[in-house]
Enzyme design. Structure first.
Site, mmCIF file in Angstrom:
data_model
loop_
_atom_site.group_PDB
_atom_site.id
_atom_site.type_symbol
_atom_site.label_atom_id
_atom_site.label_comp_id
_atom_site.label_asym_id
_atom_site.label_seq_id
_atom_site.Cartn_x
_atom_site.Cartn_y
_atom_site.Cartn_z
ATOM 1 N N GLU A 134 78.214 35.509 -20.774
ATOM 2 C CA GLU A 134 77.015 35.257 -21.581
ATOM 3 C C GLU A 134 76.385 33.899 -21.328
ATOM 4 O O GLU A 134 75.172 33.727 -21.402
ATOM 5 C CB GLU A 134 77.349 35.397 -23.075
ATOM 6 C CG GLU A 134 77.530 36.817 -23.558
ATOM 7 C CD GLU A 134 78.913 37.393 -23.288
ATOM 8 O OE1 GLU A 134 79.710 36.767 -22.546
ATOM 9 O OE2 GLU A 134 79.188 38.485 -23.798
ATOM 10 N N GLU A 153 84.417 42.551 -24.983
ATOM 11 C CA GLU A 153 84.591 42.377 -26.436
ATOM 12 C C GLU A 153 85.059 43.673 -27.097
ATOM 13 O O GLU A 153 85.815 43.648 -28.058
ATOM 14 C CB GLU A 153 83.294 41.852 -27.053
ATOM 15 C CG GLU A 153 83.071 40.375 -26.684
ATOM 16 C CD GLU A 153 81.781 39.806 -27.244
ATOM 17 O OE1 GLU A 153 80.733 40.428 -27.015
ATOM 18 O OE2 GLU A 153 81.836 38.753 -27.900
ATOM 19 N N ALA A 172 76.326 44.586 -21.998
ATOM 20 C CA ALA A 172 75.246 45.041 -22.879
ATOM 21 C C ALA A 172 74.239 45.871 -22.082
ATOM 22 O O ALA A 172 74.238 45.853 -20.845
ATOM 23 C CB ALA A 172 74.551 43.828 -23.474
ATOM 24 N N GLY A 208 79.909 42.239 -23.696
ATOM 25 C CA GLY A 208 80.188 43.188 -24.772
ATOM 26 C C GLY A 208 81.253 44.192 -24.374
ATOM 27 O O GLY A 208 82.011 44.671 -25.224
#
Ligand code: NAD
Length: 701
Positions: A123, A103, A61, A100
């Protein structure tokens, strides 16, 4: 230039992300991905490749967007677009695909990676969970157990391991773009299907009975009060028992809970605090630094050996100086043994060990230190011996050599007077075991030169440490505050609590080890010896050390003698309560006229932790620490304060400084000001103004 570009290369539509330095998943990247994908749907491409420029795939992120209102398109929007593409989408991973970033790859239909790539879902380290479908897709691809491990540890895995578990479909050769294009063309040639991860069902029958209960117990045991690992287990459970969309809903719900939790706020605070701590407020960023290519360590005991290993691990040659050959051989022997243990755990190869050991030279002759760039003194904690050592160093070391002391308490300015170059003298306070503990508390003397400060702060990174800068006072930031914490624990002990009650209370709070057991681990003789050099006034209230003195005099030095506040099982090293100690405590209490009473768990925690906070406030107002968050880093990395509470200063902010102040006043009034130090002026001021340490930090940035 656009951070995402799209180009047709033969049959493959290539989406390229170029958002230096780590291709963070910023709003512009998200939008670029979505637009490029839409473009690919309408052109002649037969497959789509998502690939990144620079040193890594999307590393995660964009941390600058943390805590700000979300900007469209959201990550789930982009992931939907990837998954619902009518043409197979292939992620080509290099560097680190984390959070992310991974992901994004999981929402694609295929994943390939170069051998050096690493993937992970870290995370949990910020007190949250993968909120972009990671908790639903990872178990579908790699199995429930491996996915749980990946997400609850937060540690990345290699491309090879990812491929073996099914998280990645193919490990490529080293030439990322060429090999990824070849893989994409291979899939086109095979007419490979749109493999959507959401279409995989995990057979609930494949999960052993009671699996999740067991997993939950395990993570809770490891997590020291953190809630995120537990919520990750719930998400994975949902991935097994619920359809994808419901699983995603569950993930979103728990993600939202965690993002809003005080724990995640604390862990995000710790994340940013670590980056901030490395910066020196009054030094320009371009302050020059000195080259450190060769290091000497004086004293090869507990600390010297560990400190030497840090430099050897970083490929920097070390000369170890001891008082005589016997001590030198012992010191080298301990270093060698430590490396052997590391190798036996598979953390280093034999070759790496011998390479490190090859960087070590031993000597008993100061003349051998004439060409080193940095000396770290780690001899006995005695100011006279230290001054003698520094005076010798002053004679033999070349001009510009940095002369550092690893002292825990001694005055760096006084040590510097033993030399004609006080500008080169600095404190470098490592923590035990020095080859393991991440904290490096650098201490800036009155006359320490700016480039010396800049060098030791930078050097921390080279040897994989987290630096914090302190000014001179007794015990600097960490040990000075620890004194208040330890004093409160001692007072609770003499006033009525047992060692076990105190340790249990603080371990429940989240400390890795309670203060009494910690004393046994470090050795009670250390404090005893330190007190020998102090006046009665400096020693403080006898109630705060008398029990320890009696234990030491009875030969109970702690774990190393098999008994201290506890007795230790010789086989298992388990700590056991000892009635003999209880008798000693009761006798000392009686001798000092203390009437014992019942002490609650809450009182133990508040007195010890607010003791830290109160001293922390003094450290701050005296300018010993640069920022409250630096104090937090000292405690998180040097004293195993629970990261889910963000450090003592952040914890105090979360409790509310008005409440902390009131409670300290209550203790002072109840127990007496001779035992409970006065509230710090800064704490009082902030509490009365309704402010926090965080507010103070902003005003004094
Ligand atoms: P230690 O007793 O294990 O080792 C000290 C070593 O220094 C011994 O091997 C001794 O032979 C050698 N030595 C003594 N005088 C010397 C001299 N004049 N020249 C060369 N070598 C000499 O002590 P330690 O625990 O490693 O502590 C060393 C320093 O590190 C102290 O200042 C201590 O306060 C500090 N420190 C200790 C810890 C800890 O947990 N042990 C943590 C942080 C800092």
């Amino acid at each position: 230039m656009s951070v995402v570009t799209y180009q047709l290369q033969g049959d493959v539509g290539v989406i390229k992300v170029n958002n230096p330095p780590v291709n963070a998943l910023s709003q512009a990247v998200r939008q670029g991905l979505k637009e490029s994908l839409a473009q690919a749907q309408g052109d002649a491409s037969k497959a789509v490749l998502v690939i990144c420029e620079g040193r890594t795939f999307i590393a995660g992120a964009d941390i600058t967007e943390f805590g700000k209102p979300p900007k469209e398109p959201s990550l789930p929007d982009v992931l939907d677009a990837l998954e619902n593409s009518q043409k197979p989408v292939i992620a080509a991973i290099h560097g680190t695909a984390l959070g992310g970033g991974l992901e994004v790859a999981l929402a694609c239909h295929y994943r390939c990676a170069v051998p050096s790539a690493k993937v992970g879902l870290p995370e949990v380290k910020l007190g949250i969970l993968p909120g972009g479908g990671g908790t639903q897709r990872a178990p579908r691809l790699m199995g429930v157990e491996a996915a749980l491990d990946l997400m609850t540890s937060g540690n990345p895995i290699s491309a090879k391991k990812a491929a073996a578990s099914g998280l990645v479909d193919k490990v490529l050769g080293d030439d990322l773009e060429k090999e990824a294009l070849a893989y994409a063309n291979e899939l086109i040639a095979q007419n490979a299907p749109l493999k959507r991860v959401r279409d995989i069902n995990i057979d609930p029958a494949s999960i052993p009975e009671g699996f999740f209960e067991k997993a939950r117990k395990q993570v809770n045991k490891r997590a020291r009060g953190q809630i995120a690992p537990d919520r990750i287990v719930s998400c994975v459970e949902a991935a097994v028992s619920l359809p994808m969309d419901e699983g995603l809903k569950k993930e979103r719900e728990l993600f939202t809970e965690l993002v809003q939790s005080p724990q995640s706020a604390a862990m995000r605070h710790a994340f940013f605090a670590e980056r901030e701590a490395a910066k020196v407020k009054d030094l320009p960023k371009d302050t020059p630094t000195r080259d450190v290519k060769k290091v000497a360590i004086i004293g090869g005991g507990t600390m010297g050996g560990g400190i030497a290993m840090n430099f050897m691990n970083a490929g920097i040659p070390v000369t170890l100086l001891e008082i005589n050959d016997e001590a030198l051989q012992r010191g080298i022997g301990i270093i060698e043994k430590n490396y052997k243990i590391t190798a036996s755990k598979g953390k280093m190869t034999e070759e790496q060990v011998s390479k490190c050991m090859g960087l070590l030279n031993g000597t008993t002759n100061y003349d051998d230190l004439s060409d080193v760039d940095l000396v770290i003194e780690a001899v006995f904690e005695n100011i006279d011996i230290k001054k003698q050592v520094f005076s010798k160093l002053d004679e033999v070391c070349k001009p510009g050599c940095i002369l550092a002391s690893n002292t825990s308490y001694q005055n760096i300015d006084e040590i510097a007077t033993a030399t004609k170059r006080p500008q080169d003298v600095v404190g470098m306070h490592f923590f035990s075991p020095a080859n393991v503990m991440k904290l490096l508390e650098n201490v800036r003397g009155e006359k320490t030169a700016d480039d010396v400060v800049a060098t030791v702060m930078k050097l921390a990174k080279t040897i994989n440490k987290v630096p914090v800068l302190a000014r001179v006072c007794y015990g600097f930031i960490g040990n000075r505050m620890l004194k208040s914490y330890g004093r409160e624990a001692q007072l609770c002990l003499i006033e009525g609590a047992t060692p076990k009650q105190i340790d249990d209370a603080l371990e429940k709070f989240g400390m890795a080890m309670g203060p009494i057991a910690m004393g046994d681990l470090a050795g009670l003789d250390i404090g005893y010896k330190a007190r020998e050099g102090l006046s009665d006034a400096e020693k403080g209230d006898p109630k705060s050390y008398k029990i320890a003195d009696v234990l030491v005099e009875a030969g109970r030095l702690g774990q190393k003698t098999g008994k201290g506040y506890y007795k230790y099982d010789p086989e298992t090293r388990a700590r056991l309560e000892d009635p003999e100690v209880q008798e000693i405590i009761e006798k000392v209490a009686k001798d000092l006229g203390v009437e014992r009473r019942e002490i609650s768990e809450q009182e133990i925690v508040d007195r010890c932790i607010f003791g830290l906070v109160n001293e922390g406030a003094k450290v701050l107002e005296e300018g010993i620490a640069q920022r409250p968050s630096d104090i937090d880093i000292v405690y998180l990395y040097g004293y195993a304060f629970p990261v889910a509470k963000g450090g003592p200063m952040f914890y105090a902010d979360q409790v509310g400084l008005d409440k902390v102040y009131a409670r300290i006043c209550e203790f002072r009034d109840k127990i007496g000001s001779e035992t409970w130090a006065e509230p710090a002026k800064l704490l009082e001021k902030l509490a009365k103004e309704g402010k926090s340490f965080g507010d103070w930090a902003k005003e004094n940035a």
